[in-house]
Scaffold this motif. Structure first.
Motif, short mmCIF file in Angstrom:
data_model
loop_
_atom_site.label_atom_id
_atom_site.label_comp_id
_atom_site.label_asym_id
_atom_site.label_seq_id
_atom_site.Cartn_x
_atom_site.Cartn_y
_atom_site.Cartn_z
N TYR A 3 0.74 -1.11 0.21
CA TYR A 3 0.09 0.06 0.06
C TYR A 3 0.87 1.26 0.08
CZ TYR A 3 -3.76 -2.98 1.87
OH TYR A 3 -4.91 -3.94 2.11
N ARG A 4 0.65 2.23 -0.86
CA ARG A 4 1.31 3.36 -0.83
C ARG A 4 0.40 4.74 -0.91
NH1 ARG A 4 2.39 6.54 -5.37
NH2 ARG A 4 1.89 4.78 -6.81
N ARG A 5 0.73 5.51 0.22
CA ARG A 5 -0.18 6.84 -0.09
C ARG A 5 -0.12 7.64 -1.06
NH1 ARG A 5 -2.36 8.42 4.88
NH2 ARG A 5 -1.01 7.17 6.29
N ASP A 6 -1.25 8.03 -1.61
CA ASP A 6 -1.10 9.06 -2.67
C ASP A 6 -2.49 10.01 -2.35
OD1 ASP A 6 -1.17 10.10 -5.10
OD2 ASP A 6 -2.22 8.48 -6.18
N GLY A 7 -1.92 10.89 -1.93
CA GLY A 7 -2.73 11.93 -1.07
C GLY A 7 -3.60 11.48 -0.18
N GLU A 8 -4.73 11.47 -0.18
CA GLU A 8 -5.81 10.96 0.65
C GLU A 8 -6.35 9.35 0.76
OE1 GLU A 8 -6.83 12.85 3.37
OE2 GLU A 8 -5.34 14.18 2.69
N LYS A 9 -5.55 8.79 -0.35
CA LYS A 9 -5.99 7.33 -0.58
C LYS A 9 -5.00 6.61 -0.91
CE LYS A 9 -6.17 7.50 -5.77
NZ LYS A 9 -5.46 8.85 -5.89
N TRP A 10 -5.11 5.02 -0.50
CA TRP A 10 -4.05 3.93 -0.89
C TRP A 10 -3.97 3.51 -1.94
CZ3 TRP A 10 -0.30 4.13 3.03
CH2 TRP A 10 -0.60 4.36 4.22
N VAL A 11 -2.97 3.30 -2.68
CA VAL A 11 -2.70 2.59 -4.11
C VAL A 11 -1.90 1.29 -3.58
CG1 VAL A 11 -1.70 2.64 -6.41
CG2 VAL A 11 -2.66 4.88 -5.35
N VAL A 12 -2.56 0.25 -4.25
CA VAL A 12 -1.95 -1.02 -4.06
C VAL A 12 -0.84 -1.37 -5.22
CG1 VAL A 12 -2.22 -3.68 -3.65
CG2 VAL A 12 -3.79 -1.99 -2.37
N GLU A 13 0.30 -1.84 -4.70
CA GLU A 13 1.22 -2.24 -5.96
C GLU A 13 1.69 -3.32 -5.88
OE1 GLU A 13 3.06 2.25 -6.64
OE2 GLU A 13 3.74 1.03 -4.89
N ARG A 14 2.03 -4.47 -6.58
CA ARG A 14 2.59 -5.84 -6.59
C ARG A 14 4.00 -5.48 -6.97
NH1 ARG A 14 1.69 -11.10 -6.35
NH2 ARG A 14 -0.35 -10.98 -5.94
N LEU A 15 4.74 -5.90 -5.95
CA LEU A 15 6.16 -6.02 -6.11
C LEU A 15 6.85 -7.51 -6.42
CD1 LEU A 15 7.31 -3.86 -2.96
CD2 LEU A 15 6.62 -2.98 -5.25
N ALA A 16 7.88 -7.34 -7.40
CA ALA A 16 8.72 -8.60 -7.52
C ALA A 16 9.11 -9.18 -6.37
CB ALA A 16 9.35 -8.53 -8.68
N PRO A 17 9.20 -10.57 -6.28
CA PRO A 17 9.89 -10.88 -4.95
C PRO A 17 11.44 -11.00 -4.97
CG PRO A 17 8.94 -12.73 -6.34
CD PRO A 17 8.54 -11.59 -7.10
#
Length: 205
Positions: free
Chosen positions: A191-205
């Motif tokens: 989860y990454r904060r983007d202003g007032e909302k959270w964005v979910v990103e998938r990361l390579a292991p």
């Protein structure tokens, strides 16, 4: 030693919209599973010379979008936070093949909030907080024990809140949930904060 991670998967559709809700669910799982000190977290800070340091502390609550812990304000971690508030928290639930990594900024909580928690602590923990000049060099174990005995005698009833003890709240910028996967194809959802909302990103292991 080789290990196969087979406990489960972590998919985007399974995540709660808010990282704190997801964290509470994972913490509940850790408690239910009987993990030792499920609220233990590794706190990472950085000194003025750029040297990183880490230590285990206990999460004492989640309050108003922040992870909260308490410590001596004269300790190394507190001094490093004062110089650079950017910190990390890592919850290594190895037996569950899970990990949570938090990156954000730390600041002190209110004196009222610190006092409220202080009053909930066992007396012996309060005495220990007074007796220990945390992170300073001491000559012997006996010196520490003598200091604790002196504090216990000084305060036979209520032990007051020291002026060198406080709570800290870590407000996250990112919260990453890691689930071990077969063939090392681990699931990492951040989860990454983007202003007032959270964005979910998938990361390579």
């Amino acid at each position: 030693m080789r290990r196969r991670y087979t406990a489960g998967r972590l998919l985007e559709r399974d995540l709660a919209p808010d990282p704190f809700d997801e964290f509470r669910a994972w913490l509940h799982d850790a408690v239910t599973m009987g993990i030792t000190e499920p609220n233990a977290m590794v706190l990472g800070t950085t000194g003025p010379d750029g040297q990183p340091s880490s230590r285990s502390v206990l999460l004492k609550g989640i309050d108003d979008g922040a992870f909260v812990f308490f410590t001596n304000t004269g300790s190394r971690k507190a001094k490093e936070i004062a110089g650079n508030p950017r910190v990390s928290l890592c919850f290594p639930w190895i037996a569950m093949e899970r990990q949570v990594l938090v990156c954000g900024s730390a600041s002190t909580v209110s004196r009222a909030a610190t006092l409220a928690y202080w009053r909930s602590r066992p007396r012996e923990s309060q005495i220990g907080a007074w007796a220990s000049r945390q992170s300073s060099v001491i000559a012997t174990r006996e010196e520490l024990e003598a200091a604790a005995a002196e504090i216990a005698e000084r305060y036979p009833d209520e032990v007051p809140l020291p002026d060198f003890w406080s709570g800290y709240r870590v407000v996250p910028e990112t919260v990453e949930f890691w689930q071990g996967g077969i063939a090392r194809l681990h699931d990492r959802l951040r989860y990454r904060r983007d202003g007032e909302k959270w964005v979910v990103e998938r990361l390579a292991p």
